[in-house]
Design an enzyme around this catalytic site. Structure first.
Site, PDB file in Angstrom:
ATOM      1  NE  ARG A 164      25.218  22.604 -14.448  1.00  0.00           N
ATOM      2  CZ  ARG A 164      24.888  22.147 -15.661  1.00  0.00           C
ATOM      3  NH1 ARG A 164      24.370  22.966 -16.573  1.00  0.00           N
ATOM      4  NH2 ARG A 164      25.041  20.873 -15.959  1.00  0.00           N
ATOM      5  CB  SER A 238      28.205  18.947  -9.907  1.00  0.00           C
ATOM      6  OG  SER A 238      27.602  17.957 -10.694  1.00  0.00           O
ATOM      7  CD  GLU A 339      26.874  23.128 -10.421  1.00  0.00           C
ATOM      8  OE1 GLU A 339      27.544  22.765 -11.398  1.00  0.00           O
ATOM      9  OE2 GLU A 339      25.837  22.549 -10.044  1.00  0.00           O
TER      10      GLU A 339
END
Ligand code: FAD
Ligand code: NAP
Length: 343
Positions: A164, A238, A339
């Site tokens: 990520r 998320s 994130e």
């Protein structure tokens, strides 16, 4: 080309946060982008590039010019018997492109079905799901340096893709507008159905012979059953990344919490952040999963998703994320990383 002033971003972010942009414009092609970049407003203001707004949390008014990328186009630029290289313009919807590939029988991104947002944002965090990542099929991208107004091609090895993560979240953060992304897809797809419940879902769908559409449909069905739909409840997927710890750190944790799930990867051990969040509320009688304060909270089915139930503001959601980070730190000595991009 229209540059609007004091524009509400409510309809342009999946958290449905009602913050304003000082200036706002949408670009449909490179010519429009050039005109915007040459404008006095662009020269004076800080620029913010927006795709589908599915990975940002607005915490205050955006004091600058927001450029929403809506450049469209899909072109096969090379093909032979086994592969096709396809160039996607940055404003294409990611999921639309997945469905396009599935229809053309081009494999490689079917496990990334139903991820919201645009093609142009996909390299920013090297989107990933169900055992696949963008980097597995990535060839190159074209970008424009915002200050120098120069085009640059980034090959895969220049993007520093990680979990990520990419150069566009680190050294090159905010410096480039991604214009197009080229992916290499396979005409002889290798199916990856070992992750999570994909195979169970295929079985329950009665699929006996694997094909790209069946895998894509299975993933869509799993995602629809587990994740909050941004059209119904504001969220950005998320909120935190799954942390990794060393094997020795993991051994200590595992002795204490023997039901803690884990995934070994070389020397590191990945622990699902959702499990950590679920098991660390300072009041033992409570759990962060399903925690709610008036108009915001943690999703009832997915502890990784922070949600806006109606008209929450981004600062409250950011504050909740800080409290969760502190709880996880105090309980497990692990620091969760966000994130979502905080604006
Ligand atoms: P935005 O939110 O508009 O932007 C995100 C960041 O990228 C910002 O910093 C922005 O400035 C920058 N950016 C956007 N476009 C450009 C461009 N053209 N050039 C330069 N910078 C740009 N992510 C996953 O990895 N895996 C998942 O499985 C996943 N599932 C999700 C499920 C839900 C329900 C939701 C809401 C989100 C999910 N996400 C997932 C997160 C998100 O969808 C992805 O990160 C997606 O790539 C963001 O695309 P976007 O166009 O909405 O980006
Ligand atoms: P899940 O399948 O319940 O799994 C929980 C976590 O364990 C996942 O985050 C995953 O890490 C890890 N995991 C599970 N099986 C694994 C395996 N075989 N090998 C390695 N790691 C494994 O997760 P979920 O929440 O329903 O999400 C499913 C997939 O969609 C995940 O890949 C997740 O990352 C992705 N997703 C991402 C977002 C986002 O916004 N980034 C939102 C929703 C879903 P990984 O995350 O590393 O895969």
């Amino acid at each position: 080309m229209l540059i609007e002033q004091q524009k509400s971003l409510l309809d342009y972010n999946t958290f449905h946060i009602d913050e304003y942009a000082r200036y706002f414009t949408t670009v449909q092609n490179e010519k429009e982008l050039q005109l915007v970049l040459e404008s006095e407003i662009a020269k004076e203001q800080e620029l913010f590039i927006l795709g589908g707004g599915s990975n940002v949390l607005l915490t205050h008014e955006v004091n600058g010019l927001v450029i929403r990328n809506q450049m469209k186009g899909i072109e096969i630029i090379y093909e032979d018997d086994s592969i096709a290289k396809v160039k996607f313009q940055a404003g294409e919807s990611w999921h639309h492109c997945v469905l396009w590939c599935v229809e053309q029988n081009l494999g490689g991104i079917e496990n990334l079905s139903f991820i919201p947002g645009t093609i142009g944002a996909a390299p920013i965090q090297n989107i990933g799901a169900y055992g696949a990542e963008l980097k597995d099929v990535f060839v190159e991208l074209e970008a424009m340096h915002i200050c120098l107004k120069q085009r640059k091609v980034f090959m895969k090895n220049e993007c520093n893709f990680g979990y990520r993560n990419s150069i566009f979240k680190t050294e090159a953060k905010g410096k480039y507008i991604i214009l197009s992304v080229t992916l290499q897809l396979s005409k002889k797809p290798q199916f990856n159905t070992s992750y999570g419940h994909i195979q169970d879902e295929l079985n329950s769908m009665g699929v006996t012979e694997l094909n790209l559409k069946a895998v894509s449909d299975a993933i869509i069905r799993i995602r629809q059953s587990k994740l909050p739909d941004p059209a119904m409840i504001g969220n950005a997927g998320s909120f935190f990344k799954n942390p990794s710890v060393s094997e020795s750190e993991f051994e200590i944790l595992h002795k204490k919490y023997n039901d803690m799930p884990f995934f070994k990867n070389n020397e590191a051990v990945k622990i699902p952040a959702a499990w950590l969040i679920e098991h660390c509320h300072p009041d033992n009688a409570l759990s962060w999963k399903g925690y709610r304060e008036l108009n915001f909270g943690v999703h009832i089915k997915q502890a990784l998703c922070l949600v806006n139930y109606s008209d929450a503001n981004g600062r409250d959601i950011l504050g909740l994320s800080e409290r969760i980070i502190t709880s996880v730190q105090q309980a497990f000595n692990i620091t969760l990383e966000r994130e979502v991009n905080i604006w």
